[in-house]
Scaffold this active site. Structure first.
Site, PDB file in Angstrom:
ATOM      1  N   THR A   1       9.610   4.818  -7.006  1.00 40.62           N
ATOM      2  CA  THR A   1      10.066   4.005  -5.883  1.00 40.62           C
ATOM      3  C   THR A   1       9.431   4.522  -4.603  1.00 40.62           C
ATOM      4  O   THR A   1       8.999   5.666  -4.540  1.00 40.62           O
ATOM      5  CB  THR A   1      11.609   4.116  -5.772  1.00 40.62           C
ATOM      6  OG1 THR A   1      12.192   3.751  -7.014  1.00 40.62           O
ATOM      7  CG2 THR A   1      12.177   3.245  -4.677  1.00 40.62           C
TER       8      THR A   1
ATOM      9  N   GLY B   1      13.642   8.089  -6.317  1.00 45.42           N
ATOM     10  CA  GLY B   1      14.045   9.115  -7.255  1.00 45.42           C
ATOM     11  C   GLY B   1      15.202   8.832  -8.177  1.00 45.42           C
ATOM     12  O   GLY B   1      15.976   9.746  -8.454  1.00 45.42           O
ATOM     13  N   GLY B   2      15.377   7.607  -8.680  1.00 50.15           N
ATOM     14  CA  GLY B   2      16.371   7.353  -9.711  1.00 50.15           C
ATOM     15  C   GLY B   2      17.750   7.870  -9.353  1.00 50.15           C
ATOM     16  O   GLY B   2      18.308   7.549  -8.297  1.00 50.15           O
TER      17      GLY B   2
END
Length: 528
Positions: free
Chosen positions: A342, A424-425
């Protein structure tokens, strides 16, 4: 790197300096923060291609100088051919390949909707061709390959090299490009030129859409021309948290904006201002576990929600979660959602209009599938669906998948306005909490709040374990204390890209704009 950049007229923050400069150029020409963000979004799709692209999704949080923020959900739904029957015999949706590329790419529709809002707010508009000019130039003339792109390509090469179009698009003589080499994307340049001449909406309704649909059909992807034509970005009401320091906003489902606000809502009921590093990490990690439990129990396509998510952010809902945190012991942890590639970017213009924006293709290079003659790598966000028909995230045509993406903003009691976020999830809400806590509650300077060592509970891109990961710059005593509390600690490098690429812009009451970017990225805070 502990000093923020400060400017008087405009500020742009992105994890790649060329995207920051593209936004800054638009601001200098009198464009709005929204127009500048579209330019940055197009540029970063070219210069950070492993992280995001036209084949991904996007989310916007637009904060005007006065009044309520405007949210844009530019995420796509599962294609009309993406049925449970189509995946019969499989235990889960593949992470790579045409079957992983099962949702409509929504990010360009977000650009369309955002520019409509910009015209409504300002009464003027720069030509789309101007906004895409830098991106077209970078795609045609070539970009300098970052170490991040080179590493992502090399580390995922074996699982990606045989995906349709991947080798021809992303490899040089069959290998990952070298850091610092020049990398051209002529097919993507042609696609961007079509968008500049035919209009952004042609991605969904026009000659470009027809080209995309033909490529999808040839590759066996479950998305049709009708799916593209039916897609529109939406304007959901943002989630709101009333914090002791002010009002915080984030995106509603299908994003995990709830998690980011819940963490800060829980820790708002704890004593964070005077907490040392070990206490800060422990309390935020414990709040994260509780916020993740809320997410996993409720967050799905907003049309399938079983609860009013805003009610999960009330004092009555948050106080019991805060009370359940034990300062002397870590609670059990069951695992996270997984990785996410992302980019977060922020822009604030001279009028005070502020934008918090996120754009993603999910995993590194998404599905790995590049549509013929377009240069567009398609996302694999649909891999977040379940093939269990009883699951909250069960696959169905027209259904939106769960998203880790969540751009944040805050209007503070002292008059400051802040836009901030990270890639970062599972790490996105945790990094937001670290940044907000350090800067707002503990008085750490803005840039230092991002540069200081960070942590991550769970998984993000490049990481597969669910441990509590700490950067190696944490003091040994802090690491030891967290282990004593019962955390499964894993120590990473001093500056680890697993911690995400964070950024923030603060507009101070005197009009000065302060920007900070992440030393873990290739970013810049560009102002004038």
């Amino acid at each position: 790197m502990h000093s923020s950049n400060v400017s008087t007229h405009g500020m742009a923050v992105a994890p790649h300096h060329l995207a920051s400069q593209s936004a800054l150029a638009i601001l200098r020409e009198g464009g709005s923060a929204i127009e500048a963000m579209v330019a940055a979004a197009a540029a970063i799709a070219v210069v950070y291609p492993h992280m995001n692209g036209l084949g991904g999704d996007g989310f916007w949080l637009i904060v005007p100088p006065e009044g309520d923020p405007i949210a844009i959900d530019a995420s796509g739904a599962a294609g009309s051919l993406a049925t449970l029957e189509a995946y019969a015999g499989q235990r889960h949706i593949p992470n790579r390949g045409p079957q992983a590329a099962l949702t409509v790419a929504g990010t360009v529709s977000g650009w369309v909707e955002a520019l409509r809002i910009s015209r409504d707010l300002t009464g003027r508009a720069l030509p789309v061709a101007r906004l895409l000019a830098d991106a077209i130039g970078y795609a045609e003339d070539g970009i300098p390959v970052t170490a991040s792109q080179a590493h992502a390509t090399a580390s995922k090469l074996e699982e990606l090299r045989h995906q349709p179009g991947f080798s021809e698009t992303w490899l040089v003589a069959g290998e990952a490009p070298r850091p610092g080499s020049r990398f051209r994307q002529p097919a993507l340049a042609g696609t961007l030129r079509m968008l500049a001449s035919d209009g952004l909406d042609s991605f969904y309704r026009g000659p470009l859409a027809e080209r995309l649909a033909q490529g999808m059909a040839a590759l066996g992807m479950p998305i049709t021309l009708g799916d593209l034509q039916a897609h529109r970005a939406r304007r959901p009401g943002p989630l709101t948290l009333q914090h002791q320091q002010g009002t915080l906003w984030n995106l509603a489902p299908p994003t995990q904006g709830l998690v980011s606000l819940a963490i800060l809502g829980i820790t708002d009921r704890l004593k964070m201002a005077d907490a040392d590093d070990a206490q800060t990490v422990h309390r935020i990690v414990e709040a994260t576990k509780r916020a993740f439990a809320l997410r996993d129990a409720h967050i799905t396509d907003p049309r399938h929600l079983d609860v009013d998510v805003q009610q999960l952010l009330t004092p009555e809902a948050l106080q019991p979660l805060a009370d359940s945190i034990d300062d002397a012991s870590a609670s059990p942890w069951g695992g996270g959602k997984g990785p996410g590639d992302t980019v977060w970017m922020g822009v604030v213009d001279n009028s005070g209009l502020a934008v918090s924006f996120i754009q993603s293709i999910y995993h590194e290079f998404g599905s790995g599938v590049v549509l013929p003659d377009t240069g567009i790598v398609w996302q694999n966000r649909g891999a977040a669906f379940s093939l269990d028909p009883q699951h909250l995230l069960a696959l169905a045509p027209g259904k939106q998948p769960f998203h880790t993406l969540n751009p944040a903003a805050a209007r503070l009691n002292d008059g400051r306005v802040m836009v901030y976020g990270s890639m970062g999830g599972d790490g996105q809400p945790q990094t937001q909490a670290a940044l907000f806590t350090r800067y707002i509650l503990q008085g750490v300077p803005l840039q230092e709040s991002i540069s200081r060592p960070r942590w991550l509970l769970g998984r993000t891109w490049g990481q597969s374990s669910d441990s509590l990961k700490l950067e190696g710059r944490f003091a040994p005593a802090c690491i030891a204390r967290l282990r004593e509390l019962g955390h499964d600690v894993e120590v990473l490098a001093d500056f680890s890209e697993a911690m995400g690429h964070a950024g923030a812009i603060v507009r101070h009451p005197n009009g000065l704009l302060e920007g900070a970017t992440d030393p873990r990225s290739n970013g810049a805070a560009a102002g004038y």
